[in-house]
Design a protein around this motif. Structure first.
Motif, PDB file in Angstrom:
ATOM      1  N   PRO A 345      -6.120   0.835 -33.545  1.00  0.00           N
ATOM      2  CA  PRO A 345      -4.865   0.070 -33.457  1.00  0.00           C
ATOM      3  C   PRO A 345      -4.063   0.219 -32.181  1.00  0.00           C
ATOM      4  CG  PRO A 345      -4.477   2.052 -34.703  1.00  0.00           C
ATOM      5  CD  PRO A 345      -5.930   2.080 -34.304  1.00  0.00           C
ATOM      6  N   PHE A 346      -4.674   0.011 -31.015  1.00  0.00           N
ATOM      7  CA  PHE A 346      -3.953   0.249 -29.769  1.00  0.00           C
ATOM      8  C   PHE A 346      -3.818  -1.020 -28.935  1.00  0.00           C
ATOM      9  CE2 PHE A 346      -5.921   4.560 -30.527  1.00  0.00           C
ATOM     10  CZ  PHE A 346      -4.756   5.102 -31.065  1.00  0.00           C
ATOM     11  N   LEU A 347      -3.416  -2.118 -29.572  1.00  0.00           N
ATOM     12  CA  LEU A 347      -3.172  -3.356 -28.818  1.00  0.00           C
ATOM     13  C   LEU A 347      -2.117  -3.144 -27.738  1.00  0.00           C
ATOM     14  CD1 LEU A 347      -3.120  -6.127 -31.572  1.00  0.00           C
ATOM     15  CD2 LEU A 347      -4.737  -5.955 -29.673  1.00  0.00           C
ATOM     16  N   GLY A 348      -1.153  -2.288 -28.025  1.00  0.00           N
ATOM     17  CA  GLY A 348      -0.102  -1.986 -27.055  1.00  0.00           C
ATOM     18  C   GLY A 348      -0.205  -0.588 -26.499  1.00  0.00           C
ATOM     19  N   GLY A 349      -1.413  -0.030 -26.487  1.00  0.00           N
ATOM     20  CA  GLY A 349      -1.589   1.329 -25.993  1.00  0.00           C
ATOM     21  C   GLY A 349      -1.111   2.350 -27.014  1.00  0.00           C
ATOM     22  N   SER A 350      -1.026   3.606 -26.577  1.00  0.00           N
ATOM     23  CA  SER A 350      -0.572   4.697 -27.429  1.00  0.00           C
ATOM     24  C   SER A 350       0.503   5.495 -26.726  1.00  0.00           C
ATOM     25  CB  SER A 350      -1.728   5.627 -27.790  1.00  0.00           C
ATOM     26  OG  SER A 350      -1.252   6.810 -28.420  1.00  0.00           O
ATOM     27  N   ARG A 351       1.543   5.833 -27.454  1.00  0.00           N
ATOM     28  CA  ARG A 351       2.620   6.619 -26.881  1.00  0.00           C
ATOM     29  C   ARG A 351       2.192   8.062 -26.639  1.00  0.00           C
ATOM     30  NH1 ARG A 351       8.992   6.677 -28.476  1.00  0.00           N
ATOM     31  NH2 ARG A 351       8.727   4.456 -28.176  1.00  0.00           N
ATOM     32  N   TYR A 352       1.069   8.482 -27.194  1.00  0.00           N
ATOM     33  CA  TYR A 352       0.705   9.896 -27.166  1.00  0.00           C
ATOM     34  C   TYR A 352      -0.519  10.196 -26.314  1.00  0.00           C
ATOM     35  CZ  TYR A 352       3.817   9.116 -30.976  1.00  0.00           C
ATOM     36  OH  TYR A 352       4.890   8.685 -31.699  1.00  0.00           O
ATOM     37  N   SER A 353      -0.947   9.255 -25.526  1.00  0.00           N
ATOM     38  CA  SER A 353      -2.137   9.450 -24.710  1.00  0.00           C
ATOM     39  C   SER A 353      -1.822   9.276 -23.229  1.00  0.00           C
ATOM     40  CB  SER A 353      -3.218   8.435 -25.112  1.00  0.00           C
ATOM     41  OG  SER A 353      -4.328   8.508 -24.235  1.00  0.00           O
ATOM     42  N   LEU A 354      -2.473  10.091 -22.414  1.00  0.00           N
ATOM     43  CA  LEU A 354      -2.354   9.921 -20.969  1.00  0.00           C
ATOM     44  C   LEU A 354      -3.184   8.748 -20.473  1.00  0.00           C
ATOM     45  CD1 LEU A 354      -2.535  13.636 -19.769  1.00  0.00           C
ATOM     46  CD2 LEU A 354      -0.535  12.151 -19.793  1.00  0.00           C
ATOM     47  N   GLU A 355      -4.099   8.279 -21.296  1.00  0.00           N
ATOM     48  CA  GLU A 355      -4.942   7.156 -20.925  1.00  0.00           C
ATOM     49  C   GLU A 355      -4.377   5.860 -21.508  1.00  0.00           C
ATOM     50  OE1 GLU A 355      -7.309   7.628 -18.800  1.00  0.00           O
ATOM     51  OE2 GLU A 355      -7.011   9.802 -18.880  1.00  0.00           O
ATOM     52  N   PRO A 356      -4.544   4.733 -20.812  1.00  0.00           N
ATOM     53  CA  PRO A 356      -4.078   3.440 -21.328  1.00  0.00           C
ATOM     54  C   PRO A 356      -5.035   2.917 -22.402  1.00  0.00           C
ATOM     55  CG  PRO A 356      -5.084   3.151 -19.177  1.00  0.00           C
ATOM     56  CD  PRO A 356      -5.061   4.643 -19.435  1.00  0.00           C
ATOM     57  N   LEU A 357      -4.896   3.423 -23.612  1.00  0.00           N
ATOM     58  CA  LEU A 357      -5.812   3.077 -24.694  1.00  0.00           C
ATOM     59  C   LEU A 357      -5.725   1.593 -25.052  1.00  0.00           C
ATOM     60  CD1 LEU A 357      -5.347   6.136 -27.103  1.00  0.00           C
ATOM     61  CD2 LEU A 357      -7.001   5.825 -25.250  1.00  0.00           C
ATOM     62  N   LYS A 358      -6.819   1.064 -25.560  1.00  0.00           N
ATOM     63  CA  LYS A 358      -6.884  -0.338 -25.970  1.00  0.00           C
ATOM     64  C   LYS A 358      -7.417  -0.427 -27.391  1.00  0.00           C
ATOM     65  CE  LYS A 358      -7.631  -2.071 -21.267  1.00  0.00           C
ATOM     66  NZ  LYS A 358      -8.512  -2.870 -20.374  1.00  0.00           N
ATOM     67  N   ALA A 359      -7.101  -1.531 -28.057  1.00  0.00           N
ATOM     68  CA  ALA A 359      -7.602  -1.763 -29.410  1.00  0.00           C
ATOM     69  C   ALA A 359      -9.049  -2.221 -29.360  1.00  0.00           C
ATOM     70  CB  ALA A 359      -6.748  -2.816 -30.113  1.00  0.00           C
ATOM     71  N   GLU A 360      -9.736  -2.028 -30.490  1.00  0.00           N
ATOM     72  CA  GLU A 360     -11.104  -2.533 -30.572  1.00  0.00           C
ATOM     73  C   GLU A 360     -11.502  -2.709 -32.035  1.00  0.00           C
ATOM     74  OE1 GLU A 360     -13.987   1.309 -30.358  1.00  0.00           O
ATOM     75  OE2 GLU A 360     -12.923   0.848 -28.485  1.00  0.00           O
ATOM     76  N   PHE A 361     -12.363  -3.683 -32.263  1.00  0.00           N
ATOM     77  CA  PHE A 361     -12.995  -3.882 -33.562  1.00  0.00           C
ATOM     78  C   PHE A 361     -14.427  -3.375 -33.463  1.00  0.00           C
ATOM     79  CE2 PHE A 361      -9.686  -7.165 -33.626  1.00  0.00           C
ATOM     80  CZ  PHE A 361      -9.147  -6.990 -34.898  1.00  0.00           C
ATOM     81  N   SER A 362     -14.948  -2.881 -34.576  1.00  0.00           N
ATOM     82  CA  SER A 362     -16.340  -2.438 -34.624  1.00  0.00           C
ATOM     83  C   SER A 362     -16.955  -2.870 -35.954  1.00  0.00           C
ATOM     84  CB  SER A 362     -16.430  -0.912 -34.475  1.00  0.00           C
ATOM     85  OG  SER A 362     -15.734  -0.271 -35.534  1.00  0.00           O
ATOM     86  N   GLY A 363     -18.283  -2.874 -35.992  1.00  0.00           N
ATOM     87  CA  GLY A 363     -18.961  -3.241 -37.217  1.00  0.00           C
ATOM     88  C   GLY A 363     -18.838  -4.710 -37.574  1.00  0.00           C
ATOM     89  N   VAL A 364     -18.709  -5.566 -36.574  1.00  0.00           N
ATOM     90  CA  VAL A 364     -18.561  -7.005 -36.795  1.00  0.00           C
ATOM     91  C   VAL A 364     -19.953  -7.633 -36.939  1.00  0.00           C
ATOM     92  CG1 VAL A 364     -17.685  -9.168 -35.840  1.00  0.00           C
ATOM     93  CG2 VAL A 364     -16.441  -7.025 -35.462  1.00  0.00           C
ATOM     94  N   THR A 365     -20.106  -8.507 -37.940  1.00  0.00           N
ATOM     95  CA  THR A 365     -21.360  -9.211 -38.157  1.00  0.00           C
ATOM     96  C   THR A 365     -21.104 -10.710 -38.246  1.00  0.00           C
ATOM     97  OG1 THR A 365     -21.293  -9.269 -40.582  1.00  0.00           O
ATOM     98  CG2 THR A 365     -22.095  -7.234 -39.558  1.00  0.00           C
ATOM     99  N   LEU A 366     -22.175 -11.482 -38.403  1.00  0.00           N
ATOM    100  CA  LEU A 366     -22.021 -12.935 -38.555  1.00  0.00           C
ATOM    101  C   LEU A 366     -21.289 -13.300 -39.838  1.00  0.00           C
ATOM    102  CD1 LEU A 366     -25.541 -14.161 -37.340  1.00  0.00           C
ATOM    103  CD2 LEU A 366     -23.345 -14.429 -36.162  1.00  0.00           C
ATOM    104  N   GLU A 367     -21.222 -12.353 -40.773  1.00  0.00           N
ATOM    105  CA  GLU A 367     -20.531 -12.615 -42.034  1.00  0.00           C
ATOM    106  C   GLU A 367     -19.060 -12.252 -41.998  1.00  0.00           C
ATOM    107  OE1 GLU A 367     -22.741 -10.495 -44.945  1.00  0.00           O
ATOM    108  OE2 GLU A 367     -24.414 -11.913 -44.963  1.00  0.00           O
ATOM    109  N   THR A 368     -18.618 -11.627 -40.918  1.00  0.00           N
ATOM    110  CA  THR A 368     -17.212 -11.229 -40.806  1.00  0.00           C
ATOM    111  C   THR A 368     -16.336 -12.468 -40.663  1.00  0.00           C
ATOM    112  OG1 THR A 368     -17.856  -9.170 -39.724  1.00  0.00           O
ATOM    113  CG2 THR A 368     -15.555  -9.846 -39.515  1.00  0.00           C
ATOM    114  N   THR A 369     -15.276 -12.535 -41.468  1.00  0.00           N
ATOM    115  CA  THR A 369     -14.391 -13.698 -41.491  1.00  0.00           C
ATOM    116  C   THR A 369     -13.048 -13.390 -40.853  1.00  0.00           C
ATOM    117  OG1 THR A 369     -13.399 -13.141 -43.627  1.00  0.00           O
ATOM    118  CG2 THR A 369     -15.472 -14.409 -43.662  1.00  0.00           C
TER     119      THR A 369
END
Length: 464
Positions: A345-369
């Motif tokens: 959940p880092f669309l807007g980064g993280s307040r607690y990280s020195l790195e500019p974290l980003k959001a990501e989805f994983s485990g996506v398939t052709l059946e994911t809606t």
């Protein structure tokens, strides 16, 4: 004799104000929205937008202002603003989700030492959320602004200075900067940090409590806003802290979740706790501290999802029909969780990280809606909060009730989803608001509940 209270909530994207009676009966209210600047990983706003919004709101409710005797602020924090000697802003206010000062955060942590920061200030400096890093960035990248700056302050510093001509900042806003002795909470800056960072203390505003009087309104400002010429201006405090206060978050183990643009968990402590995984704020009331665990994009993630995936429906339909229908379908068949994508959940980064974290989805398939992606966001956000509750459980006995507020909490099914993924808590919605918290402090000021800041501070037990 007590008089009416003007409570002003300067939020991230809107200013709200209300006039309250001495007994906290709301007489009227007004709101103005404004745009935040988001560019190249930076996030800031021109402070003049706050003032224009204030002036317009006061004009809207001008018929209710003649009885006001006290003005208090609830403010987005930090809103770090460099100011000239007369209070003029020399640049935009740097907001909590700004990402420009990761380099400075890393350097000052190494110079001072993370253990010392956690032991004395209870917070590790990070980009955006810590004014210390933003100040160091300005010194390095905007030397002309640094040289011209008389004071660096937060949103309430700017507004109070403009209202009454006096400088002020309070513990609830300054405590996560890395500059304040949050462990002692004794209205002092940390001299070792200032020395190592080479920041003169004269560049920082005087410290006072949120409920302390900073001064009397300037005659020109009283005329501009339509307020009585003898109004007392209080120092004000952090918006999330004051919202929590309005929801009764005062006893150790109390839990509050604000489901707004960002989602914030507060847990109340009677002793300070330092952790690299969350911030600690000094409460606006004596002898209490709050964990401050922020998800930069709570409601903002839902807004992002709507703009990018649901433009085939109205915004109202998205929040009142689509999200509830997706949650209804999930609760009818919770086995679907096994096939949901993962979401970081880092669309807007993280307040607690020195790195500019980003959001990501994983485990996506052709059946994911589309529905699955939405559920993944809601679940990922809730699981992120569960991490915090699990951590603080080791330091304090948590209550069973979670008080909630904010727009997302009113979405049908949203709190049930929170409960599913954060733990066996009872979620109760309460119409908390930051402006009411500001009004409560103003009421305490008028009643003389805390006569002197110095006598009001409860000291934590020794670390032994």
């Amino acid at each position: 004799m007590s008089r009416d209270i003007l409570a002003i909530d300067v939020g991230t994207t809107a200013l709200k104000l209300a006039v309250y009676s001495p007994d906290l009966e709301k007489r009227c209210a007004a709101t103005r929205r404004y745009d935040v600047n988001i560019y190249r990983g930076m996030a800031d706003i021109e402070p003049e937008k706050w003032w224009i919004a204030l002036r317009e709101c006061c004009h809207e409710i001008r018929d209710y202002l003649s009885g006001v005797g006290v003005v208090n602020f609830s403010v987005t924090t930090p809103g770090l603003t460099p100011m000239a000697a007369d209070g003029t802003a020399l640049g935009p206010a740097i907001l909590f989700f700004d990402g420009r000062s990761h380099k400075q955060a890393r350097a000052i942590r190494q110079l001072v030492g993370e253990e010392k920061f956690l032991r004395e200030t209870c917070n590790l400096p990070v980009s955006g959320g810590s004014s210390l890093c933003s100040m160091l960035w300005i010194r390095e990248n905007q030397p002309d602004v640094w040289k011209a700056t008389a004071k660096f302050g937060h949103c309430n510093t700017y507004m109070v200075k403009r209202m009454c001509g006096e400088w002020a900042i309070d513990p609830s806003t300054v405590s996560i900067t890395g500059l304040y002795n949050s462990w002692r909470n004794d209205l002092t800056y940390n001299q070792d940090v200032l020395r190592l960072a080479e920041i003169p203390e004269e560049l920082l505003p005087p410290l006072m409590q949120s409920y302390d009087a900073a001064g009397t309104i300037l005659p020109s400002v009283a005329a501009e806003l339509g307020l009585p010429s003898d109004c007392t201006i209080l120092a004000g405090g952090n918006d999330a802290t004051l919202a929590a206060l309005s929801g009764g978050l005062t006893e150790p183990g109390d839990i509050n979740i604000i489901c707004g643009t960002c989602e914030i968990i507060n847990v109340c402590f009677d002793h300070p706790i330092g952790s690299p995984n969350f911030n600690v704020r000094c409460h606006a009331i004596p002898g209490r501290w709050l964990s401050f665990f922020v998800l930069n994009t709570g409601g903002k993630a839902l807004e992002w999802f709507y703009k990018n995936f649901c433009r085939d429906m109205s915004e109202q339909a998205f929040y009142t029909e689509y999200i509830p229908s997706v949650l209804d379908a999930f609760f009818a068949d919770p086995s679907r969780e096994e096939t949901l994508p993962g979401y970081v959940p880092f669309l807007g980064g993280s307040r607690y990280s020195l790195e500019p974290l980003k959001a990501e989805f994983s485990g996506v398939t052709l059946e994911t809606t589309r529905d699955d992606f939405l559920l993944a966001i809601i679940r990922g956000n809730a699981l992120y909060h569960k991490q915090h509750l699990d951590e603080v459980r080791g330091s304090i006995k948590l209550g069973k009730v979670v008080m909630t507020s904010g727009g997302s909490a009113t979405i049908r099914g949203y709190l049930e989803a929170k409960k599913r993924w954060t733990g066996d808590f009872e979620y109760r919605y309460q119409d908390q608001c930051s402006e009411l918290g500001a009004a409560m402090l103003a009421q305490m000021y008028q009643r003389g509940t805390w006569k002197q800041s110095g006598n009001a501070q409860a000291q934590p037990a020794s670390r032994g």
